[in-house]
Design a protein around this motif. Sequence first.
Motif, PDB file in Angstrom:
ATOM      1  N   TRP A 153      49.141  36.268  36.632  1.00  0.00           N
ATOM      2  CA  TRP A 153      47.866  35.831  37.181  1.00  0.00           C
ATOM      3  C   TRP A 153      47.647  36.487  38.569  1.00  0.00           C
ATOM      4  O   TRP A 153      47.865  37.701  38.706  1.00  0.00           O
ATOM      5  N   GLY A 154      47.252  35.718  39.566  1.00  0.00           N
ATOM      6  CA  GLY A 154      47.058  36.262  40.898  1.00  0.00           C
ATOM      7  C   GLY A 154      47.030  35.120  41.868  1.00  0.00           C
ATOM      8  O   GLY A 154      47.059  33.955  41.453  1.00  0.00           O
ATOM      9  N   ASN A 155      46.991  35.421  43.164  1.00  0.00           N
ATOM     10  CA  ASN A 155      46.957  34.301  44.105  1.00  0.00           C
ATOM     11  C   ASN A 155      45.562  34.136  44.714  1.00  0.00           C
ATOM     12  O   ASN A 155      44.638  34.890  44.401  1.00  0.00           O
ATOM     13  N   TYR A 156      45.435  33.145  45.539  1.00  0.00           N
ATOM     14  CA  TYR A 156      44.120  32.764  46.077  1.00  0.00           C
ATOM     15  C   TYR A 156      43.478  33.906  46.859  1.00  0.00           C
ATOM     16  O   TYR A 156      42.300  34.228  46.674  1.00  0.00           O
ATOM     17  N   ASN A 157      44.235  34.538  47.742  1.00  0.00           N
ATOM     18  CA  ASN A 157      43.657  35.637  48.513  1.00  0.00           C
ATOM     19  C   ASN A 157      43.284  36.816  47.614  1.00  0.00           C
ATOM     20  O   ASN A 157      42.294  37.500  47.866  1.00  0.00           O
ATOM     21  N   GLU A 158      44.086  37.034  46.591  1.00  0.00           N
ATOM     22  CA  GLU A 158      43.743  38.106  45.653  1.00  0.00           C
ATOM     23  C   GLU A 158      42.441  37.797  44.919  1.00  0.00           C
ATOM     24  O   GLU A 158      41.620  38.693  44.687  1.00  0.00           O
ATOM     25  N   LEU A 159      42.235  36.527  44.584  1.00  0.00           N
ATOM     26  CA  LEU A 159      40.966  36.160  43.949  1.00  0.00           C
ATOM     27  C   LEU A 159      39.801  36.400  44.912  1.00  0.00           C
ATOM     28  O   LEU A 159      38.728  36.866  44.518  1.00  0.00           O
ATOM     29  N   HIS A 160      40.027  36.102  46.176  1.00  0.00           N
ATOM     30  CA  HIS A 160      39.019  36.423  47.200  1.00  0.00           C
ATOM     31  C   HIS A 160      38.680  37.908  47.171  1.00  0.00           C
ATOM     32  O   HIS A 160      37.511  38.305  47.268  1.00  0.00           O
ATOM     33  N   GLU A 161      39.696  38.726  47.047  1.00  0.00           N
ATOM     34  CA  GLU A 161      39.477  40.175  47.049  1.00  0.00           C
ATOM     35  C   GLU A 161      38.700  40.618  45.817  1.00  0.00           C
ATOM     36  O   GLU A 161      37.793  41.446  45.903  1.00  0.00           O
ATOM     37  N   VAL A 162      39.039  40.041  44.677  1.00  0.00           N
ATOM     38  CA  VAL A 162      38.323  40.371  43.446  1.00  0.00           C
ATOM     39  C   VAL A 162      36.857  39.969  43.562  1.00  0.00           C
ATOM     40  O   VAL A 162      35.949  40.733  43.199  1.00  0.00           O
ATOM     41  N   ILE A 163      36.620  38.777  44.076  1.00  0.00           N
ATOM     42  CA  ILE A 163      35.234  38.317  44.210  1.00  0.00           C
ATOM     43  C   ILE A 163      34.484  39.178  45.231  1.00  0.00           C
ATOM     44  O   ILE A 163      33.305  39.485  45.073  1.00  0.00           O
ATOM     45  N   GLU A 164      35.206  39.636  46.252  1.00  0.00           N
ATOM     46  CA  GLU A 164      34.578  40.526  47.236  1.00  0.00           C
ATOM     47  C   GLU A 164      34.145  41.835  46.569  1.00  0.00           C
ATOM     48  O   GLU A 164      33.056  42.351  46.848  1.00  0.00           O
ATOM     49  N   LEU A 165      34.979  42.358  45.695  1.00  0.00           N
ATOM     50  CA  LEU A 165      34.587  43.566  44.953  1.00  0.00           C
ATOM     51  C   LEU A 165      33.322  43.306  44.152  1.00  0.00           C
ATOM     52  O   LEU A 165      32.423  44.156  44.098  1.00  0.00           O
TER      53      LEU A 165
END
Lengths: 321, 321, 321, 321
Positions: free
Chosen positions: A271-283
């Motif tokens: 899966w991924g972590n919270y900050n990584e999800l932030h990065e994906v949503i930023e993309l």
Amino acid sequence: MKVGAAGLCHSDLHLINGDWQKSLPLNLPKTPGHEIAGWVEETGTLVPKSIQKGDLVAVFGGWGCGFCFYCKRGDEQMCQAAKWPGLSEYDGGFSEYLLVPSYRFLIKVDEQTTFLKPEELAPLTDAGLTPYRAIKKVRHILGPNRNVAVIGIGGLGFYATQYARILGSGATVVALDRSDDKLEMAKEVGGADFSLNLTESEVRNKIRKITNGEGIDVVLDTVGLESTINLAVDILNKNGAIVVVGLFGKEIRTPLFQTVIQEYQIYGSLWGNYNELHEVIELAKKGKIKHQIHKFPLSRVNEAIDLLRAGNIEGRAVIIP
Amino acid sequence: MKVGAAGLCHSDLHLINGDWQKSLPLNLPKTPGHEIAGWVEETGTLVPKSIQKGDLVAVFGGWGCGFCFYCKRGDEQMCQAAKWPGLSEYDGGFSEYLLVPSYRFLIKVDEQTTFLKPEELAPLTDAGLTPYRAIKKVRHILGPNRNVAVIGIGGLGFYATQYARILGSGATVVALDRSDDKLEMAKEVGGADFSLNLTESEVRNKIRKITNGEGIDVVLDTVGLESTINLAVDILNKNGAIVVVGLFGKEIRTPLFQTVIQEYQIYGSLWGNYNELHEVIELAKKGKIKHQIHKFPLSRVNEAIDLLRAGNIEGRAVIIP
Amino acid sequence: MKVGAAGLCHSDLHLINGDWQKSLPLNLPKTPGHEIAGWVEETGTLVPKSIQKGDLVAVFGGWGCGFCFYCKRGDEQMCQAAKWPGLSEYDGGFSEYLLVPSYRFLIKVDEQTTFLKPEELAPLTDAGLTPYRAIKKVRHILGPNRNVAVIGIGGLGFYATQYARILGSGATVVALDRSDDKLEMAKEVGGADFSLNLTESEVRNKIRKITNGEGIDVVLDTVGLESTINLAVDILNKNGAIVVVGLFGKEIRTPLFQTVIQEYQIYGSLWGNYNELHEVIELAKKGKIKHQIHKFPLSRVNEAIDLLRAGNIEGRAVIIP
Amino acid sequence: MKVGAAGLCHSDLHLINGDWQKSLPLNLPKTPGHEIAGWVEETGTLVPKSIQKGDLVAVFGGWGCGFCFYCKRGDEQMCQAAKWPGLSEYDGGFSEYLLVPSYRFLIKVDEQTTFLKPEELAPLTDAGLTPYRAIKKVRHILGPNRNVAVIGIGGLGFYATQYARILGSGATVVALDRSDDKLEMAKEVGGADFSLNLTESEVRNKIRKITNGEGIDVVLDTVGLESTINLAVDILNKNGAIVVVGLFGKEIRTPLFQTVIQEYQIYGSLWGNYNELHEVIELAKKGKIKHQIHKFPLSRVNEAIDLLRAGNIEGRAVIIP
């Protein structure tokens, strides 16, 4: 929260099949759906004022304890005590409303300025997140004269080719699947430089040719079958990395001599972590990733499940309650 | 080798000015020109057969001993005993022919399949290489919700905005210069998301606004003046990095309390190594970087020097013997 | 919690002097003391059962929001909204009892099996933690043929030489201070291989000699004065790193040309994070770090402050309520 | 050079057995011996004056081309065209004299000041180098509350426990073997904190107990059999790494679900590079590693081979011509 959309994932099929009864035991009945976006409906007393009723939010699915070694380094999805909505104790998003136990698991998205919709956000929380972490884990290997291959252009693989381009520092991206339609999509929409059908003869030779005889430096396997891992090993360059996120098979097997002498690296990635999800949503906010979504009303969820099982979903199926 | 093209660099001006008499003493007369590409003219007995007369080659400019700690890890440009053509013992490329002491310093480029010309290759060996190493050094910091700024859109800065995009994993790229023309070029050709004129008032506030109040995570300073480093510090985000490659100033000064409390990172970065030059040339081969070149015949080299000194070269001046 | 011990730190002197009135404004009166250990006295309803009245705990001093980018990656001490007991809104540990707003800031230590005492634990939370993070940040540079120097063998520096040994992968450790007594301690107790008095002539030459002419690869400056940073630059090896944690000076100044050409790296480093404190305490549990503590009853706190100000504390002063 | 000593390695047995006829084909007859130290006998014209007749040297065994991607980053042992004395085209060190094709493969050691002898140096070039690279590869994972296990306390494993301590930043070191004598040596001389006999029942449970239920974070497998890799997987902590250098088995097999969900990492690791050998020799110079050597005259080489094959060498057998 009021569920706006919930993605349908191969993990849901694994659950329905009972593949994980031992490793992830569940008390039935259980509502599945672990890729969730929607709007805040009501907030508890500990929730800060920055999160209000009506806010569009994506749900980070690894509900960790917040206190252990893994949580304290940010990897709440690896917490020993993590709950996963739709996959463990908590019910998931194939439902009108969802209880999220803490605001720490939400990411707020400005609906007005970003124009992102729940059905685009929901798949990002797993299908969009898992390959992001997987490729970020090995991006230090990538560069202009490196090659990266994605095996399996399903829900995850479609995002994966995009990340291979964005995180790849100029690496060449190769898409591999058994469906020409999905390969077409990987090239046209997903930014792959090359695509190869796994059912073709000479796949290995063609890859050697594409890579000037060097092989692939990073293989992301979104399938995890014996056949795909064998392929990954066969096409790997010296010092290359295989990152496995797919869960279809039983074992990872690599030849010992070659693995040692060529200094292969094999990673599991979860899966991924919270900050990584932030990065994906930023993309997504920046318009740097494309979505491929098929919406189904909650009443047609079984139809969506059948299509996914048959391999006939290009991109991600999303259930709309 | 027969010189095909040799780039003109601010370092050449520093040499001509005598700025580095103490740090880099030279026996005059000396032929400058350390960004060199051309064709192999004659080979010694130790040269392998893969390098033949007529081959198009780029010259890696850090001629290390090949044996010390730095050379053995690949950073020949940091070798204590390194020679630099046009900058130390050896004559440089503002000349028809050049003696390169070892084939280990050449990178062969296939002229037929890549369509790269000597005048495009030459600047890659320094102007194109230096910012590549600088940004690669901190690419682990970059990502979709990070910001990177390039101060100075000269010969190096023009490439730098491109690398910020390619190596930045989706980071927002901001170009800073005093010339609107160069800023225009950085946006149109170089892929910068934003550009700001350094002579404007409110530069700092505008950057805070662009970055939602966070500041810049990586500042690449291709100038190195007190004013540019001050700016870099002022716009830096927590845990941000300043990478300095410009050599115009005397000192790097940062406020102690802020540097410690915000965990700033400051890096000097020198040229690049052989493998990094390979990577830069690979980007050029793939058409992933753009060139901005002004050709001058060797007879007009002094004119080119005057234009560069006046800051009136957009991109890179290249001398053609 | 019932305070068992609270360390006295140079930061407390900075506060008392009013050095940080602008950067860290306080509403007076305020109880100082940010290095705290003691026993749980009472727990709120959200505290898990693993933490009980009577448990020995160390207090992690960076009370972050738990939700932002920095907290979510584990660096709560860098949270924009972080509270620091004794340094900002909350009162500190020079007191009989202390209110800790969340169990997330506690590390429980088994008093029976580890035999650690509050007075040993308290200094670990800052004096013991800050140099740990600082050296961990650059441990990838260190190795058997690398050299590390610690400037200032005070409360932090005494631990720092020990970490240089433990995290240094066989690097040579050099201690630098103006006090022969402290240098003696650094060698005898702290594991330094060499020690040099800063007031000696020829310090720079002696270091060149110790390091076979190479210089120091990592300098940890626990002082931060212009003179110590100048020294750090003068003794630095190519590609060397200066990590600054001391806050006595105003500026960090390095020569531009040298910093770029030699690829120096300069880092500010702030306190440490929760997991790092766990690691420090683990070292203490294993008996791998030594303590140097001077106990003062709360009634003699002013005497301790005077001794610290005069530089006459070897190791750490700890206040016992 | 005049050979002073040459280590005897399991790789020599593999060669003698013909295990690698396909992967490493040889023209027989061939003189084995790839761990070599001795004195310079004669130098070619390209050899710098710093290397003279009579100098004590260790031979780095990966004779790379010096020009390819791997050589240019320092990993000459991974060069596609690498020659290995005693293992490929060149004859090895079980001989009075040896031809080394370039001074680039020598490391000079000052016999007078370091007191290192050829028989101590020779094993460092492989048995001492291979586990060093293996552990250095994952040292960023290690720390005070991490655990590292070495499977197989033979020629490599004896050094490995020492590196686990030196590079482990305070990690707990566990030695695993079937021989109580070797385990004793690992604890007494090699610095292991715990040792466990692989033939004991309950090995897995004992390891869980030693590590407080967490498991091992880094397992170095110097054997590579199915049974040792199974054990490695069974005792691995979340996010743990298995580094395999042993070549006794055929395959590396890990369970897919667990590997992905627990984010395991598996690395092959090959010998070491030139700078790493420098680091290993530096540790020896500093007295930070211990040697365990059994000398055999060249005439008794077959006896040594038999003892090694039977597993009856504690430490490393060294042949003295």
